[in-house]
Design an enzyme around this catalytic site. Structure first.
Site, PDB file in Angstrom:
ATOM      1  N   LEU A   1    -134.942 -24.687 -91.625  1.00 36.88           N
ATOM      2  CA  LEU A   1    -135.686 -23.609 -90.970  1.00 36.88           C
ATOM      3  C   LEU A   1    -135.177 -22.277 -91.494  1.00 36.88           C
ATOM      4  CD1 LEU A   1    -138.052 -23.651 -89.059  1.00 36.88           C
ATOM      5  CD2 LEU A   1    -136.495 -23.257 -87.154  1.00 36.88           C
ATOM      6  N   ASP A   2    -135.994 -21.681 -92.334  1.00 32.60           N
ATOM      7  CA  ASP A   2    -135.623 -20.423 -92.983  1.00 32.60           C
ATOM      8  C   ASP A   2    -136.217 -19.228 -92.233  1.00 32.60           C
ATOM      9  OD1 ASP A   2    -137.015 -18.384 -95.270  1.00 32.60           O
ATOM     10  OD2 ASP A   2    -134.843 -18.676 -95.322  1.00 32.60           O
TER      11      ASP A   2
ATOM     12  N   GLU B   1    -128.560 -26.793 -95.180  1.00 31.12           N
ATOM     13  CA  GLU B   1    -127.915 -25.527 -94.787  1.00 31.12           C
ATOM     14  C   GLU B   1    -127.101 -25.696 -93.508  1.00 31.12           C
ATOM     15  OE1 GLU B   1    -128.920 -21.027 -93.165  1.00 31.12           O
ATOM     16  OE2 GLU B   1    -130.486 -22.140 -94.192  1.00 31.12           O
ATOM     17  N   GLU B   2    -127.594 -26.511 -92.591  1.00 31.88           N
ATOM     18  CA  GLU B   2    -126.944 -26.618 -91.278  1.00 31.88           C
ATOM     19  C   GLU B   2    -125.863 -27.692 -91.222  1.00 31.88           C
ATOM     20  OE1 GLU B   2    -129.615 -23.623 -90.609  1.00 31.88           O
ATOM     21  OE2 GLU B   2    -127.644 -24.124 -89.779  1.00 31.88           O
TER      22      GLU B   2
ATOM     23  N   ASP C   1    -132.925 -24.393 -85.577  1.00 34.14           N
ATOM     24  CA  ASP C   1    -132.335 -24.749 -86.884  1.00 34.14           C
ATOM     25  C   ASP C   1    -131.802 -26.183 -86.815  1.00 34.14           C
ATOM     26  OD1 ASP C   1    -130.752 -21.504 -87.407  1.00 34.14           O
ATOM     27  OD2 ASP C   1    -132.513 -22.341 -88.411  1.00 34.14           O
TER      28      ASP C   1
ATOM     29  N   ASP D   1    -123.406 -18.292 -90.561  1.00 33.80           N
ATOM     30  CA  ASP D   1    -124.561 -17.824 -89.775  1.00 33.80           C
ATOM     31  C   ASP D   1    -124.533 -18.547 -88.424  1.00 33.80           C
ATOM     32  OD1 ASP D   1    -126.804 -18.000 -92.663  1.00 33.80           O
ATOM     33  OD2 ASP D   1    -125.470 -16.395 -91.970  1.00 33.80           O
TER      34      ASP D   1
ATOM     35  N   GLU E   1    -132.253 -22.607-101.343  1.00 33.78           N
ATOM     36  CA  GLU E   1    -133.184 -21.461-101.229  1.00 33.78           C
ATOM     37  C   GLU E   1    -133.609 -20.994-102.631  1.00 33.78           C
ATOM     38  OE1 GLU E   1    -132.036 -19.357 -96.979  1.00 33.78           O
ATOM     39  OE2 GLU E   1    -130.622 -19.084 -98.641  1.00 33.78           O
TER      40      GLU E   1
ATOM     41  N   ASP F   1    -133.318 -26.262 -96.706  1.00 35.77           N
ATOM     42  CA  ASP F   1    -133.104 -25.262 -95.663  1.00 35.77           C
ATOM     43  C   ASP F   1    -134.145 -25.609 -94.605  1.00 35.77           C
ATOM     44  OD1 ASP F   1    -133.233 -21.575 -95.441  1.00 35.77           O
ATOM     45  OD2 ASP F   1    -132.988 -23.160 -93.928  1.00 35.77           O
TER      46      ASP F   1
END
Ligand code: FBP
Length: 324
Positions: free
Chosen positions: A116-117, A93-94, A70, A64, A270, A114
Site C-alpha cells: 500500500l503506497d 515494504e512492511e 499497510d 515509517d 518502488e 509495496d
C-alpha cells in the site's frame, strides 16, 4: 455488465500463454495480484466505516509508521501470492525479512512489493496504490535472502494498482504496457488501456516543492527548470503521481536531499517496478546519477533518489544535476 464487450485480464493472460508469449506461472502470479487488489480496494473504501484506519504503532524497515491498512494489505497479498503456487519468495515494504517458500510450495517467481503506497494519504481518502516487481527464479536456484537482490533490468514483469476514482491495474511485460479497470459489479478487471505509451509531450512535473530548501544547488536548479516549463501536480502518492504522468506525459522527481542522501523511496519495490513500467512505455527512470535498472542492490529495503517519466525530460534533468 460494463465488461461485456471487453477482454478481461484473465482472458488476456490466457491468450498470451496460449500464444506461448508467456508461461502460465506468470499469469497465475498476475491473477493473484488482481485478486488481492480486489480485497484491498474493498478494505480501503470501507476502512473508516470498519474503524480500520490509524496506525499499528509499529515502524517498518524504513522507520515509517505502519498504518493498519499497510499491514492488512501486506497480509492479503502474501496470502493470495502464496496460494497461487508460483511464488518462491516475497519481499515486502512492511516485512523486515523476505517470505521464502521452500521446496515444492515455492514456484518460479520472486515478487517484491509495496502493498500500500501513499501511506500519508490513506486516512484522507486520497488515491493510493500497490506496486509489484516480478523476477524469475534462476534455473536450479535454491532461494535465499540474496535471491531477492536482483537488477531491475532482470524483471520479467511489473504491475501496479491505483485505488482512485476507479481502480486500475497496469501490467508491463517486455515492450507491452496495458491498463485494466476493475468492474466492481462483476469483480473482474477489463482491458481499458490497450497499449500505453508515455505521450511525447511532457505536461506535468510532480515533486514535493516543500523539500526545495534542503536540496543541493544543482538539484534545486533542475527542479526550478521543471517549474519554469511544466504545470505542477503532486498527490503525495507515488503510484497516483506516476499513473497520471504515464497517461498524460510528465516527470516525477524525489531526489536526494541534505538529510536523505539516498532519497525517500525504495529501490526494490518502488523504483525498480515503476522504472520497468516507464521504460516499457517509452519513458525512463534514473537516480539522478545512473539508470535505476542498472543499480546493483545491496539491501532489500535500500533507498534511491528517483526521477521518472518522459525520457527526454529525465535525461535533461539528470544532465543538470550531474553538471553540478
Ligand atoms: P509509502 O507510503 O509506501 O511509504 O511510500 C512513500 C510515499 O508515500 C510515496 O508514495 C510518495 O511519493 C512519497 O512517500 C511522499 O513523500 P512526501 O510526503 O515526503 O512528499
Amino acid at each position: 455488465m460494463v465488461t461485456k464487450n471487453r477482454t478481461t485480464l484473465q482472458e488476456y493472460l490466457s491468450s498470451r500463454s496460449r500464444e506461448g508469449i508467456q508461461n502460465d506461472g506468470l499469469g497465475a502470479v498476475i491473477m493473484a495480484i488482481a485478486e488481492g487488489s480486489c480485497q484491498v480496494q474493498q478494505q480501503v473504501r470501507q476502512a473508516a466505516l470498519a474503524d480500520a484506519l490509524g496506525t499499528t504503532g509499529e515502524t517498518n524497515a524504513s522507520s515509517d509508521v505502519v498504518q493498519r491498512l499497510d499491514a492488512d494489505s501486506s497480509d492479503i497479498f502474501v496470502e493470495t501470492l502464496s496460494r497461487c503456487g508460483q511464488v518462491a519468495a516475497i519481499g515486502c515494504e512492511e516485512k523486515e525479512d523476505p517470505v521464502i517458500f521452500a521446496g515444492d510450495v515455492g514456484g518460479g517467481y520472486i515478487v517484491l512489493m509495496d502493498p500500500l503506497d501513499g501511506s500519508s494519504n490513506i486516512d484522507v481518502a486520497v488515491s493510493i496504490g500497490s506496486i509489484f516487481g516480478i523476477w524469475q527464479k534462476k534455473p536450479g536456484e535454491t532461494v535465499n535472502d540474496d535471491s531477492l537482490l536482483r537488477l531491475g533490468s532482470e524483471q520479467v514483469a511489473a504491475a501496479y494498482v491505483v485505488y482512485g476514482s476507479s481502480t486500475v491495474l497496469v501490467l508491463a511485460t517486455e515492450n507491452n504496457v496495458r491498463g485494466f479497470t476493475l468492474d466492481t459489479e462483476s469483480g473482474a478487471y477489463a482491458l481499458t488501456h490497450p497499449d500505453i505509451k508515455i505521450p511525447d509531450n511532457c505536461t506535468y512535473y510532480s515533486t514535493n516543492e516543500g523539500n526545495i530548501k534542503v536540496l543541493d544547488e544543482p538539484t534545486k536548479k533542475a527542479i526550478t527548470l521543471l517549474r519554469d516549463k511544466y504545470s505542477q501536480r503532486y498527490v503525495g502518492s507515488l503510484v497516483a503521481d506516476f499513473h497520471r504522468n504515464l497517461l498524460k506525459g510528465g516527470i516525477f522527481a524525489y531526489p536526494a536531499d541534505q538529510s536523505r542522501k539516498d532519497g525517500r523511496l525504495r529501490l526494490m519495490y518502488e523504483a525498480n517496478p515503476l522504472g520497468y513500467v516507464a521504460e516499457q512505455a517509452g519513458g525512463a527512470a534514473s537516480s539522478g546519477y545512473e539508470r535505476i535498472m542498472d543499480i546493483v542492490p545491496q539491501e532489500l529495503h535500500q533507498k534511491t533518489p528517483l526521477i521518472l517519466g518522459n525520457k527526454d525530460v529525465v535525461d535533461e534533468t539528470v544532465a543538470v544535476i550531474k553538471a553540478g
